[in-house]
Each structure stands twice: as structure tokens, then as C-alpha cells.
Design an enzyme around this catalytic site. Structure first.
Site, PDB file in Angstrom:
ATOM      1  N   GLY A 145     -14.468 -16.508 -29.124  1.00  0.00           N
ATOM      2  CA  GLY A 145     -13.251 -17.050 -29.308  1.00  0.00           C
ATOM      3  C   GLY A 145     -11.734 -16.534 -29.065  1.00  0.00           C
ATOM      4  O   GLY A 145     -11.810 -15.128 -28.490  1.00  0.00           O
ATOM      5  N   PHE A 146     -10.726 -16.837 -29.771  1.00  0.00           N
ATOM      6  CA  PHE A 146      -9.775 -16.304 -28.937  1.00  0.00           C
ATOM      7  C   PHE A 146      -9.461 -14.382 -29.455  1.00  0.00           C
ATOM      8  O   PHE A 146      -8.809 -13.252 -28.943  1.00  0.00           O
ATOM      9  CB  PHE A 146      -8.695 -16.644 -29.751  1.00  0.00           C
ATOM     10  CG  PHE A 146      -7.560 -17.514 -28.903  1.00  0.00           C
ATOM     11  CD1 PHE A 146      -6.802 -17.584 -27.922  1.00  0.00           C
ATOM     12  CD2 PHE A 146      -7.850 -19.159 -29.671  1.00  0.00           C
ATOM     13  CE1 PHE A 146      -7.241 -19.026 -26.837  1.00  0.00           C
ATOM     14  CE2 PHE A 146      -7.682 -20.298 -29.252  1.00  0.00           C
ATOM     15  CZ  PHE A 146      -7.048 -20.067 -27.928  1.00  0.00           C
ATOM     16  N   ALA A 174      -4.617 -20.080 -33.774  1.00  0.00           N
ATOM     17  CA  ALA A 174      -4.327 -18.934 -32.161  1.00  0.00           C
ATOM     18  C   ALA A 174      -4.145 -17.769 -32.760  1.00  0.00           C
ATOM     19  O   ALA A 174      -4.852 -16.544 -32.030  1.00  0.00           O
ATOM     20  CB  ALA A 174      -4.842 -19.551 -31.373  1.00  0.00           C
ATOM     21  N   GLU A 178      -2.277 -35.572 -33.220  1.00  0.00           N
ATOM     22  CA  GLU A 178      -2.034 -35.143 -31.917  1.00  0.00           C
ATOM     23  C   GLU A 178      -3.184 -36.583 -31.385  1.00  0.00           C
ATOM     24  O   GLU A 178      -2.785 -37.019 -30.110  1.00  0.00           O
ATOM     25  CB  GLU A 178      -2.536 -34.063 -31.034  1.00  0.00           C
ATOM     26  CG  GLU A 178      -1.664 -32.907 -31.489  1.00  0.00           C
ATOM     27  CD  GLU A 178      -2.485 -31.502 -31.669  1.00  0.00           C
ATOM     28  OE1 GLU A 178      -1.383 -30.252 -31.279  1.00  0.00           O
ATOM     29  OE2 GLU A 178      -3.427 -31.250 -31.311  1.00  0.00           O
ATOM     30  N   ASP A 204      -9.876 -16.911 -37.335  1.00  0.00           N
ATOM     31  CA  ASP A 204     -10.477 -18.063 -38.400  1.00  0.00           C
ATOM     32  C   ASP A 204     -11.566 -17.891 -39.652  1.00  0.00           C
ATOM     33  O   ASP A 204     -10.931 -17.976 -40.867  1.00  0.00           O
ATOM     34  CB  ASP A 204     -10.757 -18.766 -37.866  1.00  0.00           C
ATOM     35  CG  ASP A 204      -9.634 -19.937 -37.404  1.00  0.00           C
ATOM     36  OD1 ASP A 204      -8.753 -19.434 -37.410  1.00  0.00           O
ATOM     37  OD2 ASP A 204     -10.235 -20.908 -36.663  1.00  0.00           O
ATOM     38  N   GLY A 213     -18.943 -14.279 -31.408  1.00  0.00           N
ATOM     39  CA  GLY A 213     -17.952 -14.675 -31.106  1.00  0.00           C
ATOM     40  C   GLY A 213     -16.839 -14.630 -29.769  1.00  0.00           C
ATOM     41  O   GLY A 213     -16.131 -13.447 -29.997  1.00  0.00           O
TER      42      GLY A 213
HETATM   43  C1  LIG Z   1      -8.820 -29.058 -32.420  1.00  0.00           C
HETATM   44  C2  LIG Z   1      -7.636 -27.626 -32.836  1.00  0.00           C
HETATM   45  C3  LIG Z   1      -6.837 -27.622 -32.557  1.00  0.00           C
HETATM   46  C4  LIG Z   1      -5.489 -26.676 -32.497  1.00  0.00           C
HETATM   47  N1  LIG Z   1      -4.773 -26.617 -32.572  1.00  0.00           N
HETATM   48  C5  LIG Z   1      -4.313 -24.782 -32.584  1.00  0.00           C
HETATM   49  C6  LIG Z   1      -2.891 -25.233 -31.806  1.00  0.00           C
HETATM   50  O1  LIG Z   1      -1.670 -25.569 -31.349  1.00  0.00           O
HETATM   51  N2  LIG Z   1      -1.414 -23.600 -31.775  1.00  0.00           N
HETATM   52  C7  LIG Z   1      -3.400 -23.190 -32.789  1.00  0.00           C
HETATM   53  O2  LIG Z   1      -1.951 -21.774 -32.762  1.00  0.00           O
HETATM   54  N3  LIG Z   1      -4.454 -22.854 -32.902  1.00  0.00           N
HETATM   55  C8  LIG Z   1      -4.774 -24.184 -32.646  1.00  0.00           C
HETATM   56  N4  LIG Z   1      -5.953 -23.683 -33.077  1.00  0.00           N
HETATM   57  C9  LIG Z   1      -6.793 -23.237 -34.007  1.00  0.00           C
HETATM   58  C10 LIG Z   1      -7.338 -21.901 -32.661  1.00  0.00           C
HETATM   59  O3  LIG Z   1      -8.009 -22.842 -32.179  1.00  0.00           O
HETATM   60  C11 LIG Z   1      -8.647 -21.585 -34.142  1.00  0.00           C
HETATM   61  O4  LIG Z   1      -6.846 -20.620 -34.892  1.00  0.00           O
HETATM   62  C12 LIG Z   1      -8.447 -19.822 -33.416  1.00  0.00           C
HETATM   63  O5  LIG Z   1      -9.485 -20.715 -32.429  1.00  0.00           O
HETATM   64  C13 LIG Z   1      -9.667 -19.528 -34.325  1.00  0.00           C
HETATM   65  O6  LIG Z   1      -9.626 -18.000 -33.460  1.00  0.00           O
HETATM   66  P1  LIG Z   1     -11.202 -17.386 -33.575  1.00  0.00           P
HETATM   67  O7  LIG Z   1     -11.727 -16.547 -32.290  1.00  0.00           O
HETATM   68  O8  LIG Z   1     -11.422 -16.799 -35.145  1.00  0.00           O
HETATM   69  O9  LIG Z   1     -12.830 -18.919 -33.874  1.00  0.00           O
HETATM   70  P2  LIG Z   1     -12.364 -19.438 -32.198  1.00  0.00           P
HETATM   71  O10 LIG Z   1     -12.051 -19.936 -31.585  1.00  0.00           O
HETATM   72  O11 LIG Z   1     -13.151 -20.952 -33.234  1.00  0.00           O
HETATM   73  O12 LIG Z   1     -13.941 -18.640 -31.715  1.00  0.00           O
HETATM   74  C14 LIG Z   1     -15.521 -18.336 -32.549  1.00  0.00           C
HETATM   75  C15 LIG Z   1     -16.600 -18.197 -31.421  1.00  0.00           C
HETATM   76  O13 LIG Z   1     -17.780 -18.052 -31.985  1.00  0.00           O
HETATM   77  C16 LIG Z   1     -18.891 -18.675 -31.252  1.00  0.00           C
HETATM   78  N5  LIG Z   1     -19.796 -18.541 -31.919  1.00  0.00           N
HETATM   79  C17 LIG Z   1     -19.899 -18.664 -33.353  1.00  0.00           C
HETATM   80  N6  LIG Z   1     -21.048 -19.440 -34.305  1.00  0.00           N
HETATM   81  C18 LIG Z   1     -21.560 -17.921 -33.994  1.00  0.00           C
HETATM   82  C19 LIG Z   1     -22.873 -17.504 -33.688  1.00  0.00           C
HETATM   83  N7  LIG Z   1     -23.382 -17.614 -35.222  1.00  0.00           N
HETATM   84  N8  LIG Z   1     -23.920 -16.928 -32.682  1.00  0.00           N
HETATM   85  C20 LIG Z   1     -22.877 -16.144 -31.775  1.00  0.00           C
HETATM   86  N9  LIG Z   1     -21.846 -17.172 -31.876  1.00  0.00           N
HETATM   87  C21 LIG Z   1     -20.887 -17.655 -32.286  1.00  0.00           C
HETATM   88  C22 LIG Z   1     -18.378 -19.858 -31.102  1.00  0.00           C
HETATM   89  O14 LIG Z   1     -19.577 -20.721 -30.205  1.00  0.00           O
HETATM   90  C23 LIG Z   1     -16.959 -19.792 -30.384  1.00  0.00           C
HETATM   91  O15 LIG Z   1     -17.556 -19.183 -28.932  1.00  0.00           O
HETATM   92  C24 LIG Z   1      -6.999 -25.441 -33.306  1.00  0.00           C
HETATM   93  C25 LIG Z   1      -8.260 -25.358 -33.728  1.00  0.00           C
HETATM   94  C26 LIG Z   1      -9.061 -26.847 -33.320  1.00  0.00           C
HETATM   95  C27 LIG Z   1     -10.147 -26.604 -33.102  1.00  0.00           C
END
Ligand SMILES: Cc1cc2nc3c(=O)[nH]c(=O)nc-3n(C[C@H](O)[C@H](O)[C@H](O)COP(=O)(O)OP(=O)(O)OC[C@H]3O[C@@H](n4cnc5c(N)ncnc54)[C@H](O)[C@@H]3O)c2cc1C
Length: 446
Positions: A16-17, A327, A178, A316, A14
Site C-alpha cells: 500500500g502507500f 494516506a 462520499e 495504518d 504490504g
Molecule cells: C475508502 C477509503 C477512502 C480513503 N480516503 C482517504 C482520503 O481521502 N485521504 C487520505 O489521506 N486517506 C484516505 N484513506 C486512508 C488511506 O487509504 C490509508 O490510510 C492508506 O491506504 C494506508 O496505507 P497502508 O500502506 O498503511 O495500508 P494499505 O493501503 O491498506 O495497504 C496495505 C497492503 O498490505 C497488504 N496486506 C495486508 N495484509 C497482508 C498480509 N497478511 N500479507 C501480505 N500483504 C498483506 C494489502 O493487500 C495492501 O496492499 C481512505 C481509505 C479508504 C479505505
């Protein structure tokens, strides 16, 4: 003679953040990092709705992971979908996008796969009501929003036109709020004087929420202020309602009194719930870890999976102290996990202190000049909330070019209501996709 030591292999699933901050924390560590992601980009999810509504482009909210990590010499990016983890052999199994699979060996594993949209057991709703989690979702929503106004313009039947001009949003969290604000702004400002048959201002925006308030986690007075701002904008709030049915022509909801109502709407958008992706269940099966109702994996205070000090779960998808899906939580847990691996490789004997979240607050944008921000005792709304929102998002966007581009796009949009990113594609009904690319549309000569 040189001493060749195989560096410790760290696999991060992953980008993401959480995954990105883990990789960054390992930048100067003597480790070989493989970052596996099913997408080739890092996505700034908090601004997805701005891409969906045409303010920002795809490139402004999604950066190629390779580009973001180009200076991290010890990181290799792999485009693949992780499907399983073999904890005995220490292998991550992953599917490549065009077929074939890979097995990636690890000494340390950091799982940062985020959450996906949940339809609460009604996956069939997804075809009619896209969620808002990926870049594809944002582009699909953009297509549906602007297509609806076009369809209303060409409709000859008044009832059909009314249905195209009715937008239903399911979920009164930040994303639903939003989007609702954005649609009213598009109708009231962006599309001003562009149509000849319809008046876009007539667009109805309905927001359905199961609880008795929008933005519940912000608490009062911010939740109340957000509801007032939405009503002033013309958004119709339907609080205390649950969707029981949904199709291409609208949705049926039940309220707290048990009354069922049908709403005709050609555009329904879903922002109501999240669930863990299947790889979380595969990891739980392989390690014996427990998952909560949404599938988040329970971890120890140092973010390791119980009984597996070599596996950490962050962002998350991690279930610790009911931390919110924000995030900031993802960034802090990712960085913590990366540092923990680095300290262990560097041979620091001391066990890391338990993870402690530093709450920097949360924000939701409603419309131009209106946002709510909650940071500890500080509660901001209206213009001050909006200025704080601007500052936070500029500070956290990935990359200087994205920041500059976003500031320019926001300036145009905030000053004039115009949106530069309104292009959307439609299937070419005259040339069905079965036809090989470049082949003639007519039958070849006999
Ligand atoms: C529309 C929206 C608005 C938001 N607004 C806010 C805000 O204003 N403020 C705030 O703090 N937070 C906000 N959030 C929440 C924030 O974006 C998330 O908390 C954050 O992105 C979580 O980060 P993460 O790295 O855990 O997951 P993610 O950012 O979801 O990243 C997960 C990554 O894992 C990859 N992945 C998933 N499954 C697999 C797999 N099986 N194999 C390989 N790769 C995989 C995905 O492609 C992705 O790149 C918002 C979320 C959304 C959807």
C-alpha cells in the site's frame, strides 16, 4: 579478486502507500528487497468510491506492483499472504494464493499491512453489507448499486420496489459521506431518462452514524457544512444511531434514547470501522508488542517494535501518538522506515531522529463541485474545497497514465453526470458454476 558481499535482506509486507514509499526510499540502497503482498496491485484507496460508483475503472485506481516498481532493480515482488513471523529465525511465513507456502528470510522487516473493515464483532453482517477496503469491495458495491435500480425496474410489487430503491450506509466518515453523495448523484443525473417504470430520483439514501455529526474529525464548521450539503442533496441523516441487526432485507438501529427502528433496504453498505489483519496479532505474539483495541501495533518513536530494532511497523497498522489512518501518514512513515534502513546499511552511526508527522490536512468529496478540505488553519468547503480536492488527488495518483485517465473521466463525469464504468457482472443462474468451463449446458446423449 572481487569482493562478493551478500546484500542485506529487507522484507516489506504490504504494497500500500506505506510499503511502496518504504521500497522507494530503498531504491539506491545496497539491499535486496522482497515486497510481499496478498494482492498483485497497489491500490489507491481514497478513490475506491469512484470506482464503486462507476466514474473510474479498476485500472485507474490499481496499478500492478511490478509495474510501479519496475525501475527498482533491487526489489522483487512476491504474491503471497503473510501469516506469521519467526523472529528467532528471522523468517516471514506466507501462503501462496493457489496453495503452498514460502518462508522469506530477512535482516530487516517493515510491516505495512494496513487495516481491514471491522463489523464490531458482527462478522455475519459482512455478507449483507460489503465494506470498502479492497478492489473486490468496490466492484461488489458497484454491482449492488446498479443492480438495485435494475431490480426496482422489474419489480411488480410496490413494496419490493421501494426496498430496492432504499440505500442504507453505515458510518458517517469520509467514505460513507462520499458514497451517500455519489448515490444521490447517480439517481439524479447518471440514470436520468434511462428507466421506464421507476423514477431513479425517488431513491432514498439513509446515512447512519453513531456520533452526533458526520465527518466529526474535520471539526466545525466543516462537519456542519458537510451535513447541510448532504441534506440539500436529499441524503437522510440518522445521527446518534447504532446498528443492532442487519440482513438481506434491511437493518435495525437503536438511537441514543434507546428507541429501536427497523429500515427496509435491499442495499446496505458498511464503512463504519477498521481492525488490524491477523498478521498483526501474529507479529504481536512473536515480539511481545502490545496492540490497541483495533489491533494497531505500538511502536517506539523510531517506528521499531520494542526490543526488535530490526522490525518496523508503518502506515495504518502502526499505533503511534494516535496518528489518523491517512494516506499521508502511511507515506511519511513508510519513507521514514525505508530511509532508516538505508542509513543503517550505509553505516551512518547516528541514531535516526524520532518520526515526526507533518500534517498536510485531509479532504472529503461530497458531490460535483462540493468537497471539504482541512489543512492546518485552512478550512475549505464548496467549490474551493472541490478544486483543492481535485488538485490533491491528481498530484497523488500513482503514474502519469492513471492521472491522465482520471482527469479525462472526471471531466466527462463532472460536465455531464455520465459515468463510463457502470458495467457489472452477475452470477449466471442458468449455468451454475459446478459445470466445468466449456462443458455443454444440456446433459450429454445417453
Ligand atoms: C475508502 C477509503 C477512502 C480513503 N480516503 C482517504 C482520503 O481521502 N485521504 C487520505 O489521506 N486517506 C484516505 N484513506 C486512508 C488511506 O487509504 C490509508 O490510510 C492508506 O491506504 C494506508 O496505507 P497502508 O500502506 O498503511 O495500508 P494499505 O493501503 O491498506 O495497504 C496495505 C497492503 O498490505 C497488504 N496486506 C495486508 N495484509 C497482508 C498480509 N497478511 N500479507 C501480505 N500483504 C498483506 C494489502 O493487500 C495492501 O496492499 C481512505 C481509505 C479508504 C479505505
Amino acid at each position: 579478486m572481487e569482493d562478493h558481499v551478500t546484500p542485506r535482506r529487507v522484507v516489506i509486507i504490504g504494497g500500500g502507500f506505506a510499503g511502496l514509499f518504504a521500497a522507494r526510499a530503498l531504491r539506491h540502497a545496497p539491499v535486496a528487497v522482497t515486497l510481499v503482498d496478498r494482492r498483485a496491485h497497489h491500490l489507491f484507496q481514497p478513490l475506491l468510491y469512484q470506482c464503486a460508483s462507476g466514474i473510474l475503472s479498476e485500472g485507474q485506481i490499481a496499478q500492478p506492483l511490478r509495474a510501479v516498481l519496475r525501475r527498482h532493480q533491487n526489489v522483487r515482488c512476491l504474491l503471497a499472504d503473510a501469516t506469521d513471523v519467526d523472529v528467532k529465525a528471522r523468517l516471514v511465513h506466507a501462503r501462496r494464493p493457489e496453495g503452498g507456502s514460502v518462508a522469506v528470510p530477512y535482516d530487516d522487516l517493515i510491516v505495512a499491512v494496513g487495516m481491514r473493515q471491522s463489523y464490531f464483532g458482527h462478522d455475519e453482517f459482512a455478507a449483507h453489507a460489503p465494506g470498502m477496503k479492497t478492489l473486490d469491495d468496490a466492484l461488489e458495491i458497484r454491482r449492488r448499486l446498479y443492480r438495485a435500480f435494475e431490480m426496482a425496474e422489474s419489480a411488480t410489487d410496490a413494496e419490493e420496489r421501494r426496498q430496492w430503491l432504499t440505500f442504507a450506509l453505515v458510518g458517517g466518515g469520509p467514505t460513507g459521506v462520499e458514497l451517500a453523495g455519489q448515490i444521490r448523484e447517480i439517481a439524479g443525473h447518471t440514470l436520468d431518462r434511462e428507466f421506464r417504470t421507476i423514477d431513479p430520483l425517488q431513491a432514498r439514501v439513509l446515512l447512519f452514524e453513531g456520533s452526533d455529526k458526520v465527518l466529526g474529525p474535520f471539526g466545525e464548521p466543516l462537519a456542519g457544512r458537510a451535513a447541510r450539503t448532504l441534506r440539500d442533496l436529499g441524503v437522510e441523516l440518522r445521527l446518534g444511531t447504532r446498528v443492532t441487526d442487519l440482513d438481506a432485507h434491511g437493518l435495525t438501529v437503536k438511537d441514543n434514547e434507546g428507541t429501536t427502528t427497523r429500515y427496509a433496504a435491499r442495499t446496505v453498505l458498511w464503512t463504519a470501522g477498521v481492525e488490524a489483519p491477523p498478521i498483526a496479532a501474529a507479529l504481536a505474539r512473536a515480539t511481545g508488542a502490545t496492540q490497541d483495541r483495533a489491533g494497531r501495533i505500538a511502536v517506539e518513536p523510531d517506528l521499531t517494535v520494542p526490543g526488535h530494532p530490526e522490525i518496523r511497523v508503518v502506515g495504518d497498522v502502526m499505533g503511534l501518538h494516535r496518528l489518523p489512518g491517512l494516506a499521508e501518514v502511511a507515506m511519511q512513515t513508510g519513507a521514514y522506515a525505508g530511509r532508516a534502513v538505508r542509513h543503517s546499511v550505509e553505516g551512518r552511526a547516528k541514531k535516526p531522529k524520532p518520526f515526526k508527522y507533518i500534517d498536510l490536512g485531509s479532504a472529503a468529496y461530497i458531490c460535483r463541485g462540493r468537497a471539504v478540505v482541512k489543512a492546518g488553519p485552512l478550512h475549505l468547503s464548496g467549490v474551493s474545497g472541490w478544486l483543492a480536492w481535485l488538485f490533491i488527488h491528481i498530484a497523488f495518483l500513482t503514474g502519469f497514465r492513471s492521472r491522465l485517465g482520471a482527469v479525462l473521466s472526471w471531466s466527462v463525469s463532472f460536465a455531464s453526470g455520465a459515468r463510463r464504468e457502470r458495467a457489472f457482472t452477475l452470477p449466471d443462474t442458468a449455468n451454475p458454476p459446478e459445470r466445468p468451463h466449456g462443458a455443454p449446458a444440456v446433459s450429454p446423449q445417453r
